[in-house]
Every structure is written in C-alpha cells, then in structure tokens.
Design an enzyme around this catalytic site. Structure first.
Site, short mmCIF file in Angstrom:
data_model
loop_
_atom_site.label_atom_id
_atom_site.label_comp_id
_atom_site.label_asym_id
_atom_site.label_seq_id
_atom_site.Cartn_x
_atom_site.Cartn_y
_atom_site.Cartn_z
N GLY A 12 0.91 -1.38 -0.19
CA GLY A 12 -0.11 0.20 -0.33
C GLY A 12 0.86 1.23 -0.15
CG ASP A 13 0.34 3.94 2.31
OD1 ASP A 13 -0.90 4.20 1.84
OD2 ASP A 13 0.66 3.64 3.48
CE LYS A 16 -3.18 1.99 -3.59
NZ LYS A 16 -2.18 1.86 -2.77
N GLY A 17 -3.02 6.99 -5.74
CA GLY A 17 -3.69 8.44 -5.82
C GLY A 17 -3.30 9.30 -7.05
N GLY A 40 -5.89 5.62 1.81
CA GLY A 40 -5.68 6.84 2.23
C GLY A 40 -4.73 7.55 0.83
CG HIS A 41 -5.80 6.32 -2.78
ND1 HIS A 41 -6.68 5.53 -3.47
CD2 HIS A 41 -5.43 5.16 -1.67
CE1 HIS A 41 -6.55 4.35 -3.29
NE2 HIS A 41 -5.82 4.12 -2.26
CD GLN A 223 -6.87 -1.45 1.20
OE1 GLN A 223 -7.67 -1.95 0.53
NE2 GLN A 223 -6.90 -0.41 1.82
CB THR A 299 -5.48 5.97 6.82
OG1 THR A 299 -5.73 6.22 5.43
CG2 THR A 299 -6.91 5.94 7.65
N GLY A 301 -1.52 8.44 10.41
CA GLY A 301 -0.42 9.32 10.76
C GLY A 301 0.70 8.52 11.30
CE LYS A 330 6.89 9.10 -1.13
NZ LYS A 330 6.23 8.94 -0.14
#
Ligand code: GDP
Ligand code: IMO
Ligand code: MG
Length: 429
Positions: A12-13, A16-17, A40-41, A223, A299, A301, A330
């Site tokens: 995840g993370d 994607k968003g 959380g995107h 995810q 989502t 922190g 990244k």
C-alpha cells in the site's frame, strides 16, 4: 472497450492516488473496486494536499464519473466528511459521484468490533487502521451484511438494530475497551442523510453499458497486492482481494474485459502495521527514507516502516496481477543517496530462493541485495526519461529486465506535474 486497472504492488501507499489523478484525464469513469476508508490516497493539486479515503481519485476531473463499486465497504461518516472537504475546496462532487447499491455498509459496531478484536490480540495485532474493514467483510461473506441500497428500503431500521444486537453480543466476548457507541451512532445516522443524496446505480449494468458505448474505464485499487487476503502476508493483510481479480468481483467485470494493468511500486518499499518485511531497514538508511519520503500514514499518521525494494516480492505481485506497465514512484526520495540496494533473492534453509515462501512469518529469510550507484542529484528539471541521470536509468533498466515489464511512468514528486511518461515497446519475456 476494456477496463484498465491501476493497483499497488507492495503493502500500500505506493502513490496510486497521484497516478490515477494524472491518468484520469484519459478516462470517462474511475471506479474503486475494493477496500474502504482504510485507504488514504493523496493528491497534490496546485500545491494543496487532499487525502481521499472512499472517493475515487478521478474526482478532480470535471468530465469524469467516479463510481464506488460493489466490492467497496463504505462508512457514510467518512464519505460525508470527504464530500464536505472537497465541496469547501470548490470541487463539485455530487454530479460526479455514483454508488453501487451492492456496496456493503460499515456500521459503528463494525469499528467497535475491529477495535475490540485488535486490542484482544495484544502483541500479535494486525495493526489494522480500525476502520471496521475486517468485521464488515466478515458480515458480507457471512451473509449478514447491510448494503448501501438497503438504506432506501423499508425495514432498514430493524435490520440495523438486529445486526447491532449481534455485534454487541460478540463485543461482550472480548475484554472491554473504550468506545462511545452512542455518539458514534448518532453521527452515523446523521450521515445517512448525506448518503441518500448520492445517486445509486447497479454498478455492473452501469459499467457494462458504458463499455458498450465506448467509454474508457479505469479501476483504482486500494491497499497493495501484499495485503491481499489470499496472496498477501497472511494474516497481516487486509480483508479484500486487492489484486486484478478483485476488479472482476468488485465491479462486475468479466475477466476478458481487463485491459492494461498499471502496477505501481515505490523505488523502495514501505509497510505500515505489523507483519513480515524482509528488506526492512533499521539503520540510518531506513530513517533517511522515512524522513525524505515523509513516510507517515495518510489514514492513521503512523510512521511507515521503510526498506529496500524487494524484487522477488514485486515479481510475485506482477505475476498475480498480469501487470503490463510498471509505474515507479518516489524515485526522487533517493536523490541524495550515494548507494541504493534491491533484494534479488532470499536465502533460507541453506539455499538461494527466488520464489516467495509459503509463510514469510515463519521463515526468517536473508535477502540477497544488489547494489546500485546513486545519482546524487535533484530530478526536478528532468522532463523526459532521457533527462534522468545515467545511474537512475540503470536502476530502472535493472528493474525492467528482472521483472520483464516496461517502466512507462516515473514519478519524481507528489505534484501532478512531477511525472515522466515514457512510450516503450513491450519487453520480451
Ligand atoms: P496511495 O495510498 O498509494 O495513494 O499513496 P499515499 O497517498 O498513501 O502515499 C503516497 C505519498 O507519497 C503521498 O504523500 C504522496 O503525496 C506522495 N507521493 C506520491 N508520489 C510521489 C513521488 O513521486 N515523490 C514524492 N516525493 N512523493 C510522492
Ligand atoms: P492505501 O490504499 C497501507 C494495512 C494496515 C494493516 C493491514 C490491515 O492507502 O494504499 P485494515 O484496516 O485493512 O484491517 O488493516 O493493512 N493497510 C494499509 N496499509 N495503505 C493502505 O491503503 C492500507 N490499508 C490497510 O496498516 O497493517
Ligand atoms: Mg495510502
């Protein structure tokens, strides 16, 4: 027309968003197919940051419909908050958002159960986001769930009361935890009014008709593949199928309708929550990645665990998903590193392995690392792939050759504009 898919290949993370937001300009519909507000995107638009939990990441594109598919589990309170935030920022939501009637609802007592169950697990806890995801999918497969379409039916209140009663009985079996049910319930009931404003559709027919009419559809994963309920690092996973197969069940799409599959990976690797992580770094390199990459959960922190990119795991995810294009995000986070590394195999039982073992929780694997020279320069001025420094291109070429998938996008920053797109002819396997 085919449905293209974009999903995460790690835990995840992966970013994607951001990539969905960029790609969305080429599509008419973006659809979430699984997960819920555990996602959380993050999108950064004109310097402003937005974190989407339930609403698909195409919401900033005016021409586009965003569908929350049947495979999603939906908490009306989170959705209401998201709509309010977007509306305040001047984004028109209600004319761009559709809900599948068959998406299951997360009740306050699902969250209560999630928290009670996690708390009872003690040191073996999953590290859940506590958004009620597991208990809601349990009720779905256990055939007890309440679906979004049910809010318009008579008998909804009785069904809610019966399910709540059942949950309270289950909760009583766990050690007591603090949870203000009355307050949570009041908020939840109030948010049903907001939910009733959102047009509902039979998502499977809606998408079928859209595809027949020549519309382009992008399915947005939440995810990552290593959190998949079947193929992830069980039991440290989420409760849905996060892989391409989840698009078929989570939207009602036939397998032969799947088109391109964009697999997103960071240039390194992170994980939030418990569970195995063979390339995790506990040294200053890990600390460097966390700081430079702002690796704190969107989502919850929580600090994300950081490590090198793991190629046996990526190869596994690519195999499961049928990835046709690799998106590396990244990469800029590594700009200042003199050396970077990637796992290329595992050593355990006295042997070298390139497959992922049955249970990474039980076997302690020793990753074999390959070293690369860093590029030690800023990438902000790189507009095209050829502008990337030679060591950076060598790293990406190594990934392509190892994984047999072309890298078609390289993300060099959180903003929409920081993306290098590249046309590549398919690599030979
Ligand atoms: P998602 O859940 O896969 O959408 O990813 P998240 O939004 O949870 O986490 C990705 C984080 O990295 C967010 O803070 C993004 O703004 C940020 N991000 C995305 N792409 C890049 C990139 O290429 N470089 C940097 N430095 N940050 C990025
Ligand atoms: P996005 O879509 C990263 C992790 C949690 C926990 C495990 C189970 O933003 O990539 P759950 O709440 O599903 O019961 O948690 O899965 N997890 C995520 N980690 N990104 C996510 O979503 C995640 N959604 C769940 O941290 O370890
Ligand atoms: Mg995220």
């Amino acid at each position: 027309m085919q449905v293209d898919v974009l999903l995460g290949l790690q835990w995840g993370d992966e970013g994607k968003g951001k990539i969905v937001d960029v790609l969305a300009s080429q599509y008419q519909i973006v659809a979430r197919f699984q997960g819920g507000p555990n996602a959380g995107h993050t999108l950064v638009i004109n310097g402003k940051k937005f974190v989407l939990h339930t609403i698909p990441s195409g919401i900033f594109r005016e021409h586009l419909i965003n569908l929350i598919g049947n495979g999603v589990v939906l908490d009306p309170t989170t959705l209401e908050k998201e709509i309010a935030q977007l509306t305040t920022a001047g984004v028109s939501v209600l004319d761009r958002l559709l809900l599948s009637r068959k998406a299951h609802l997360i009740l306050p007592t699902h969250r209560y159960l999630d928290a009670a169950s996690e708390s009872a697990k003690g040191s073996s806890k999953i590290g859940s986001t506590l958004k009620g995801i597991g208990p809601t999918y349990m009720d779905k497969t256990g055939r007890n769930g309440i679906r979004t379409g049910d809010i318009h039916l008579s008998g909804f209140d009785q069904r809610y009361a019966a399910l709540k009663k059942k949950h309270l009985h289950l909760i009583s079996l766990y050690p007591e935890i603090e949870f203000n049910l009355e307050e949570e319930e009041e908020r939840w009931m109030a948010s049903l009014d907001a939910l009733r404003q959102i047009p509902q559709v039979d998502g499977e027919y809606y998408l079928h008709d859209a595809l027949l009419a020549g519309k382009r559809v992008l399915a947005e994963g939440a995810q990552g593949s290593l959190l998949d309920i079947d193929f992830g690092t069980y039991p440290f996973v989420t409760s849905s199928n996060t892989i391409t197969a989840g698009v078929c069940t989570g939207l009602g799409i036939a397998p032969q309708r799947i088109g391109e599959v964009y697999g997103v990976t960071k240039a390194y690797c992170t994980r939030v929550g418990s569970g195995p992580f063979p390339t995790e770094l506990h040294d200053e390199s890990g600390e460097f990645l966390r700081k430079a990459g702002h690796e704190f959960g969107s989502t919850t922190g929580r600090p994300r665990r950081c490590g090198w990119v793991d190629l046996p795991l990526l190869k596994y995810s690519i195999m499961l998903n049928g990835v046709t294009q690799l998106v590396v995000t990244k990469i800029d986070v590594m700009n200042a590193m003199a050396e970077i590394q990637a796992a290329v195999a595992y050593r355990y039982d006295g042997k070298r392995h390139t497959n992922v073992p049955y249970d990474l929780n039980l076997i302690s694997v020793d990753p074999e690392l390959h070293s690369f020279a860093g590029w030690e320069q800023d990438l902000a001025d790189c507009q095209t792939y050829d502008d990337l420094p030679a060591p950076c291109q060598s790293f990406l070429r190594y990934l392509e050759e190892f994984l047999h998938v072309p890298v078609t996008m390289v993300s060099t920053g959180p903003e929409r504009e920081s993306l290098i797109e590249r046309k590549v002819t398919t690599l030979t396997a």
